[in-house]
Write a protein that holds these residues in place. Structure first.
Motif, PDB file in Angstrom:
ATOM      1  N   ARG A   4       0.838  -1.213   0.000  1.00 20.07           N
ATOM      2  CA  ARG A   4       0.000   0.000   0.000  1.00 20.07           C
ATOM      3  C   ARG A   4       0.866   1.255   0.000  1.00 20.07           C
ATOM      4  O   ARG A   4       0.388   2.343  -0.283  1.00 20.07           O
ATOM      5  CB  ARG A   4      -0.926   0.011   1.227  1.00 20.07           C
ATOM      6  N   ARG A   5       2.145   1.086   0.337  1.00 22.38           N
ATOM      7  CA  ARG A   5       3.046   2.243   0.324  1.00 22.38           C
ATOM      8  C   ARG A   5       3.907   2.249  -0.935  1.00 22.38           C
ATOM      9  O   ARG A   5       5.050   2.686  -0.913  1.00 22.38           O
ATOM     10  CB  ARG A   5       3.881   2.243   1.599  1.00 22.38           C
ATOM     11  N   THR A   6       3.347   1.722  -2.002  1.00 20.99           N
ATOM     12  CA  THR A   6       4.006   1.790  -3.313  1.00 20.99           C
ATOM     13  C   THR A   6       2.932   2.144  -4.343  1.00 20.99           C
ATOM     14  O   THR A   6       1.742   2.220  -4.013  1.00 20.99           O
ATOM     15  CB  THR A   6       4.616   0.424  -3.714  1.00 20.99           C
ATOM     16  N   GLU A   7       3.375   2.283  -5.580  1.00 20.42           N
ATOM     17  CA  GLU A   7       2.415   2.585  -6.655  1.00 20.42           C
ATOM     18  C   GLU A   7       1.435   1.432  -6.876  1.00 20.42           C
ATOM     19  O   GLU A   7       0.451   1.591  -7.602  1.00 20.42           O
ATOM     20  CB  GLU A   7       3.147   2.902  -7.957  1.00 20.42           C
ATOM     21  N   ASN A   8       1.711   0.287  -6.280  1.00 22.81           N
ATOM     22  CA  ASN A   8       0.778  -0.842  -6.415  1.00 22.81           C
ATOM     23  C   ASN A   8      -0.615  -0.480  -5.923  1.00 22.81           C
ATOM     24  O   ASN A   8      -1.597  -1.097  -6.307  1.00 22.81           O
ATOM     25  CB  ASN A   8       1.275  -2.050  -5.604  1.00 22.81           C
ATOM     26  N   LEU A   9      -0.663   0.529  -5.079  1.00 23.04           N
ATOM     27  CA  LEU A   9      -1.949   0.951  -4.529  1.00 23.04           C
ATOM     28  C   LEU A   9      -2.946   1.272  -5.639  1.00 23.04           C
ATOM     29  O   LEU A   9      -4.136   0.985  -5.524  1.00 23.04           O
ATOM     30  CB  LEU A   9      -1.744   2.174  -3.622  1.00 23.04           C
ATOM     31  N   GLN A  10      -2.433   1.832  -6.738  1.00 21.62           N
ATOM     32  CA  GLN A  10      -3.387   2.213  -7.780  1.00 21.62           C
ATOM     33  C   GLN A  10      -4.019   1.020  -8.500  1.00 21.62           C
ATOM     34  O   GLN A  10      -5.018   1.165  -9.170  1.00 21.62           O
ATOM     35  CB  GLN A  10      -2.799   3.209  -8.776  1.00 21.62           C
ATOM     36  N   PHE A  11      -3.425  -0.171  -8.302  1.00 19.20           N
ATOM     37  CA  PHE A  11      -4.025  -1.354  -8.930  1.00 19.20           C
ATOM     38  C   PHE A  11      -5.108  -1.967  -8.056  1.00 19.20           C
ATOM     39  O   PHE A  11      -5.868  -2.814  -8.495  1.00 19.20           O
ATOM     40  CB  PHE A  11      -2.953  -2.411  -9.210  1.00 19.20           C
ATOM     41  N   HIS A  12      -5.131  -1.585  -6.781  1.00 22.09           N
ATOM     42  CA  HIS A  12      -6.140  -2.145  -5.868  1.00 22.09           C
ATOM     43  C   HIS A  12      -6.338  -1.122  -4.759  1.00 22.09           C
ATOM     44  O   HIS A  12      -5.698  -1.171  -3.719  1.00 22.09           O
ATOM     45  CB  HIS A  12      -5.630  -3.480  -5.295  1.00 22.09           C
ATOM     46  N   THR A  13      -7.225  -0.179  -5.024  1.00 19.25           N
ATOM     47  CA  THR A  13      -7.347   0.945  -4.097  1.00 19.25           C
ATOM     48  C   THR A  13      -8.181   0.608  -2.873  1.00 19.25           C
ATOM     49  O   THR A  13      -8.075   1.262  -1.840  1.00 19.25           O
ATOM     50  CB  THR A  13      -7.993   2.154  -4.814  1.00 19.25           C
ATOM     51  N   GLU A  14      -9.054  -0.387  -2.982  1.00 20.40           N
ATOM     52  CA  GLU A  14      -9.876  -0.752  -1.828  1.00 20.40           C
ATOM     53  C   GLU A  14     -10.263  -2.225  -1.924  1.00 20.40           C
ATOM     54  O   GLU A  14     -10.278  -2.802  -3.005  1.00 20.40           O
ATOM     55  CB  GLU A  14     -11.143   0.121  -1.765  1.00 20.40           C
ATOM     56  N   ASP A  15     -10.546  -2.806  -0.774  1.00 22.89           N
ATOM     57  CA  ASP A  15     -11.086  -4.163  -0.771  1.00 22.89           C
ATOM     58  C   ASP A  15     -12.567  -4.062  -1.107  1.00 22.89           C
ATOM     59  O   ASP A  15     -13.265  -3.182  -0.591  1.00 22.89           O
ATOM     60  CB  ASP A  15     -10.926  -4.800   0.617  1.00 22.89           C
ATOM     61  N   VAL A  16     -13.041  -4.943  -1.974  1.00 23.41           N
ATOM     62  CA  VAL A  16     -14.465  -4.909  -2.323  1.00 23.41           C
ATOM     63  C   VAL A  16     -15.090  -6.268  -2.022  1.00 23.41           C
ATOM     64  O   VAL A  16     -14.373  -7.250  -1.811  1.00 23.41           O
ATOM     65  CB  VAL A  16     -14.691  -4.583  -3.828  1.00 23.41           C
ATOM     66  N   LEU A  17     -16.405  -6.297  -1.992  1.00 28.38           N
ATOM     67  CA  LEU A  17     -17.097  -7.560  -1.750  1.00 28.38           C
ATOM     68  C   LEU A  17     -17.623  -8.096  -3.069  1.00 28.38           C
ATOM     69  O   LEU A  17     -18.451  -7.460  -3.708  1.00 28.38           O
ATOM     70  CB  LEU A  17     -18.267  -7.362  -0.774  1.00 28.38           C
ATOM     71  N   GLU A  18     -17.103  -9.255  -3.471  1.00 26.79           N
ATOM     72  CA  GLU A  18     -17.629  -9.891  -4.681  1.00 26.79           C
ATOM     73  C   GLU A  18     -18.914 -10.634  -4.330  1.00 26.79           C
ATOM     74  O   GLU A  18     -18.957 -11.398  -3.368  1.00 26.79           O
ATOM     75  CB  GLU A  18     -16.604 -10.867  -5.259  1.00 26.79           C
ATOM     76  N   LEU A  19     -19.923 -10.396  -5.150  1.00 26.45           N
ATOM     77  CA  LEU A  19     -21.266 -10.896  -4.864  1.00 26.45           C
ATOM     78  C   LEU A  19     -21.886 -11.336  -6.190  1.00 26.45           C
ATOM     79  O   LEU A  19     -21.756 -10.637  -7.203  1.00 26.45           O
ATOM     80  CB  LEU A  19     -22.043  -9.703  -4.275  1.00 26.45           C
ATOM     81  N   HIS A  20     -22.557 -12.491  -6.172  1.00 23.07           N
ATOM     82  CA  HIS A  20     -23.182 -12.956  -7.411  1.00 23.07           C
ATOM     83  C   HIS A  20     -24.396 -12.064  -7.738  1.00 23.07           C
ATOM     84  O   HIS A  20     -25.135 -11.678  -6.822  1.00 23.07           O
ATOM     85  CB  HIS A  20     -23.621 -14.414  -7.261  1.00 23.07           C
ATOM     86  N   PRO A  21     -24.621 -11.747  -9.022  1.00 16.92           N
ATOM     87  CA  PRO A  21     -25.745 -10.877  -9.376  1.00 16.92           C
ATOM     88  C   PRO A  21     -27.085 -11.372  -8.830  1.00 16.92           C
ATOM     89  O   PRO A  21     -27.955 -10.573  -8.480  1.00 16.92           O
ATOM     90  CB  PRO A  21     -25.743 -10.903 -10.918  1.00 16.92           C
ATOM     91  N   TYR A  22     -27.230 -12.703  -8.706  1.00 15.97           N
ATOM     92  CA  TYR A  22     -28.490 -13.249  -8.188  1.00 15.97           C
ATOM     93  C   TYR A  22     -28.696 -12.806  -6.734  1.00 15.97           C
ATOM     94  O   TYR A  22     -29.776 -12.338  -6.357  1.00 15.97           O
ATOM     95  CB  TYR A  22     -28.434 -14.783  -8.297  1.00 15.97           C
TER      96      TYR A  22
END
Ligand code: SF4
Ligand code: SF4
Ligand code: SF4
Ligand code: FES
Length: 909
Positions: free
Chosen positions: A790-808
């Motif tokens: 998180r203290r490198t430019e890698n942050l821009q590839f994953h800015t936050e944790d998200v919840l993956e959820l099936h559309p159903y």
């Protein structure tokens, strides 16, 4: 070309490189062959018996010059100001072929005005310098296996294009950097080189991120690392790397590094910066006061899987010898402790059985509960290469990981089981092998314990273990299980790779034993191409376990209760070691809350973020009277600390890491420790302040002691590591060059043991209140708790944790992608942004845990593996609903963090 190189005859080249298949496009490598007309490309022409080859002549020289002249006629003549000046193969080759002038001007058509692509965080693409040699395209295909690049157009119009002619940052590129490394010009070049200039020297070291353990040349200019280049002869990585190892090294000099020791009386007080002496005296005094008041066992320590073997060894020595108890544990408690237990029980050794190279001989590969393209990317690239060659793949995972289907990779079977049913599925696979007579009878007869096999076979053969009986619980049709079992059992070489999706369960150890059973049953152990291979998460988690970080084991996995095991340590250390195992991490937490455990030395581990049931962990940390944290940043755990000892990054110290293949690799100091002390020196200072003397002058002396006391390391020394590059343990007088493949003629325990693996459903049940199952994992650009990445430019590839959820499931709850949702479990509540995807099946949700503010572990429970207490991270019953604000825990976390950051600022001013 290769044959010539072997007899030290150099042939100029542009499109050829050692790591890629010959391509034959640049024609700089032309040679003459006696008896053949004209000139041939030496890179694509196989050598033959009796062939007479002329690599230099007037004609050849003229041709090469003419070709080079054409290249240069469409190349900007800005060598002096080019970032690659002095480190450019085009420049070198122009000199080598003797090009002195260019007859063609720039008046005709050329590519010089093509625009740069600066979209990528770590490298720049300047097509005006491209010679269309395809090295980048081939590196992306052959080495990385992502197929993100292509050559678009024909003839003069040919150009390198990312995905559908997109910029690099929007393309499928996964930022491994293989193309940048392959480029012979400054077309693809690291931004760190553009900013700082080309390196002056390099130091061979080992990546400090994941358990693949890639070897790197840390390239340095002045005292600054300007580029990390995967080492060509690195035995774990064979010249490849991923985004983390290659690019995410900037954290080492990040402005938030804490480089001065700090102390405070309690956690509601500002920090006070002090000298090293004062900090360690303060810490030692507090530890002794606590022991005087609450007893010897009221203190303990946690070693770090990010630190070196030598440092880990010292911490467990400090606890056993200076603290005087066995209250020592490590982060493997929360990841691969079931691997240690399961493999030791069945095979006799707590480690993976193969080298990474072994995958090249596998015909059927099972990947279970692991996501190699994200968590072990370099190994994933090697696996994908083998799959492209024709090996078959079975993925066992609740989620559709990238390996299920990616360019030129299609798994034969994806068994998308319900979280928590690993043992049921493994038993069903074994049931099919036994029922259909597919077992390897010779292997079982000659290599395994007859009695245990017969007992196991009787139970596994019962109908309750059949795919038909279990398909509903597992959530995978019986026919798919049967087909997968047949594919694996009939393979000439079947290999199993597994990860935390296997271990982090209430039956984690059972599942590891079930994997070992399946491998023994089918004779898939003891040679190349087969095996049982845990993919280790952190760089040195294998080493931390090897070095005696568990409360019941001294280095080399030997039980502390055995007199003959303790004796040599007691003799060399000059102290008595307690024969009873000490507390595990969860026991430390429970005891702290109950009031019995009061002091903890935690080196390089962020338990407040990484361990389950965060609120329980926080309560335990708040109960401590002395928490000593040694780290490079004020991590989540340090916010509860009384003593902060500044840690050193891997670039600042000497030592060794041991990867998932048991490979011990050198870590070499690239720059001086910013705090003045490497971690082993800080531990030594604390030990001396406690009155237990340690006087090592260099980590090599610690390794000498490890080798003296640990039979599997007896042949390891810094000299041998320098000679061999790396060594795989066991490394002793019988195996002075190490042991690439384990259990060749017999298992370490003698005969293989079939452990009965009854499936017992987890207590974590879904129901009306919590109808969904949450499972967790990692993403490519972030590493573990994210403190470094998180203290490198890698942050821009994953800015936050998200919840993956099936559309159903989303539709049933009125949730659309991007909504903030609240996730509630029996342990707590957090909120996250929802991402709708069919990667997860209905009723399963998934998130990562790289950002502390997410609090993913606030909702995980403290259910754990029956044998090792490894937490059941992978199964949490939850409910999800749409909301607008943060959870109560998140609001409280933000306030607490703000206050602690203020206390830190106070210390600095
Ligand atoms: S960085 Fe890696 S994935 Fe991206 S284009 Fe280059 S080789 Fe392909
Ligand atoms: S970008 Fe570099 S490696 Fe790729 S084709 Fe152009 S010169 Fe060759
Ligand atoms: S993170 Fe793992 S795969 Fe990536 S470079 Fe480091 S050791 Fe290699
Ligand atoms: S190196 Fe042989 S054709 Fe380019």
């Amino acid at each position: 070309m290769r044959a010539a190189a072997q007899v030290d005859v150099n042939i100029p080249r542009l499109c050829a490189t050692d790591s890629l298949k010959a391509f034959g496009s640049c024609r700089i490598c032309l040679v003459q062959i006696e008896g053949r007309k004209g000139f041939v490309a030496s890179c694509t022409t196989p050598i033959e018996e009796g062939m007479v080859v002329r690599t230099q002549s007037e004609d050849i020289a003229k041709l090469r010059r003419n070709i080079m002249e054409l290249y240069i006629s469409d190349h900007p003549l800005d060598c002096l100001t080019c970032a690659a000046n002095g480190d450019c193969q085009l420049q070198d080759t122009a000199g080598e072929v003797g090009l002195r002038s260019v007859r063609y001007g720039y008046s005709g058509e050329n590519h010089l005005k093509m625009e740069k692509d600066t979209s990528h965080a770590y490298f720049t693409f300047d097509p005006s310098k491209c010679i269309v040699c395809s090295r980048c395209v081939r590196a992306c295909e052959e080495v990385q296996g992502t197929f993100a690049l292509t050559i678009d157009g024909r003839g003069f119009e040919s150009k390198v294009s990312a995905s559908q002619d997109e910029d690099f940052s929007s393309s499928e590129c996964v930022s491994c950097g293989a193309c940048v490394q392959a480029c012979p010009t400054a077309t693809l070049i690291e931004n760190s080189i553009i900013d700082n200039g080309i390196p002056e020297h390099s130091v061979l070291t080992t990546c400090a991120y994941c358990g693949v353990g890639c070897a790197f040349d840390a390239q340095v200019r002045g005292d600054q690392v300007v580029r990390m280049v995967p080492h060509k002869n690195g035995k774990a990585n064979r010249g490849h790397s991923c985004i983390k190892g290659r690019f995410a090294f900037g954290y080492a000099t990040h402005k938030e590094r804490i480089t001065t020791p700090m102390i405070r009386a309690n956690i509601e007080e500002p920090w006070r910066q002090v000298e090293w002496n004062e900090a360690v005296e303060f810490a030692a005094l507090r530890i002794r006061q606590i022991q005087d008041k609450y007893g010897k066992d009221s203190v303990g320590g946690i070693t770090s899987s990010r630190c070196t073997n030598e440092e880990t060894y010292l911490v467990q020595k400090l606890i056993r010898a200076a603290f005087g108890n066995n209250n020592i544990d490590t982060c493997a408690r929360v990841c691969h402790s079931p691997t240690g237990y399961g493999l030791k029980t069945t095979l006799g050794e707590s480690a993976g059985t193969q080298t990474f190279d072994s995958i090249q001989k596998a015909d059927v590969i099972i990947v279970m509960g692991a996501n190699p393209t994200d968590a072990h990317p370099v190994f994933a690239s090697r696996m994908k290469k083998r799959l492209r060659e024709g090996a078959k793949l079975i993925v066992i995972d609740p989620r559709r990981i990238d390996l299920v289907k990616s360019p030129h990779v299609n798994s034969e079977h994806h068994l998308a089981l319900m979280p928590g049913t690993n043992v049921a599925l493994l038993n069903a696979l074994s049931h099919v092998v036994v029922r259909d007579g597919l077992e390897d009878k010779n292997f079982i007869d000659s290599r395994c314990e007859k009695e245990s096999f017969l007992q196991w076979k009787r139970i596994i053969g019962e109908n309750k273990n059949s795919p038909e009986a279990l398909e509903e619980a597992i959530g995978v049709p019986a026919n798919n299980i049967i087909a997968a079992a047949h594919l694996y059992a009939k393979a000439r070489n079947g290999a199993i790779y597994y990860g935390l999706g296997v271990t982090e369960h209430s039956q984690g150890s059972t599942a590891v034993m079930a994997i070992a059973n399946l491998a023994m049953l089918t004779g898939n152990l003891g040679r190349e191409g087969v095996g049982v291979n845990p993919l280790r998460g952190q760089n040195n988690v294998q080493g931390a376990c090897d070095m005696g970080s568990f409360p019941h084991e001294l280095p080399g996995y030997r039980h502390v209760s055995i007199d003959e095991v303790r004796e040599p340590f007691e003799k060399l250390w000059g102290v008595k070691i307690r024969p009873e195992p000490g507390l595990r991490i969860p026991n430390m937490f429970d005891s702290a809350i109950e009031g019995g455990f009061k002091g903890l030395y935690c080196q390089g581990e962020d338990i407040a973020q990484s361990d389950p049931n965060t609120q329980h962990v926080e309560e335990a940390l708040r109960s401590l009277e002395c928490l000593i944290v040694q780290d490079i940043f004020l991590n989540e755990t340090a916010k509860f600390a009384h003593v902060f000892l500044p840690g050193a990054s891997f670039l600042e110290k000497d030592g060794t890491f041991t990867n998932a293949e048991r490979r011990i690799s050198p870590v070499r100091r690239v720059m001086s420790p910013l705090s003045g002390k490497a971690d082993w020196q800080a531990t030594m200072a604390l030990s001396n302040a406690l009155g237990f003397e340690m006087n090592y002058r260099h980590p090599s002396e610690i390794m000498e002691e490890i080798a003296k006391l640990t039979p599997t390391f007896s042949g390891v020394s810094y000299e041998r590591l320098d000679e061999e590059g790396s060594l795989q343990w066991p490394c002793d007088s019988e195996a002075p060059y190490g042991t690439p493949t384990m259990h060749i003629d017999e298992f370490v325990r003698g005969k293989g043991f079939f452990a009965v693996t009854e499936y017992v459903a987890t207590d974590e049940k879904i129901g009306k209140q919590f109808p969904l199952l949450l499972t967790t994992g990692r993403t490519l650009s972030q590493y573990n708790v994210g403190a470094q990445t998180r203290r490198t430019e890698n942050l821009q590839f994953h800015t936050e944790d998200v919840l993956e959820l099936h559309p159903y499931d989303a539709e049933n709850r009125g949730i659309v992608g991007g909504d903030m949702v609240q996730i509630t479990s029996r342990s707590g509540q957090i909120s996250l942004r929802a991402k709708l995807t069919d990667r997860v099946q209905p009723s399963v949700v998934y998130t990562t845990f790289h950002h502390p503010g997410t609090g993913a572990n606030v909702i995980t429970t403290d259910n754990s593996d029956w044998a090792t207490n490894c937490p059941e991270y992978k199964v949490t019953a939850v409910e999800v609903r749409k909301i607008k604000s943060n959870s109560a825990w998140q609001s409280q976390y933000e306030a607490f963090t703000k206050r602690q950051e203020f206390f830190l600022q106070e210390a600095k001013t």
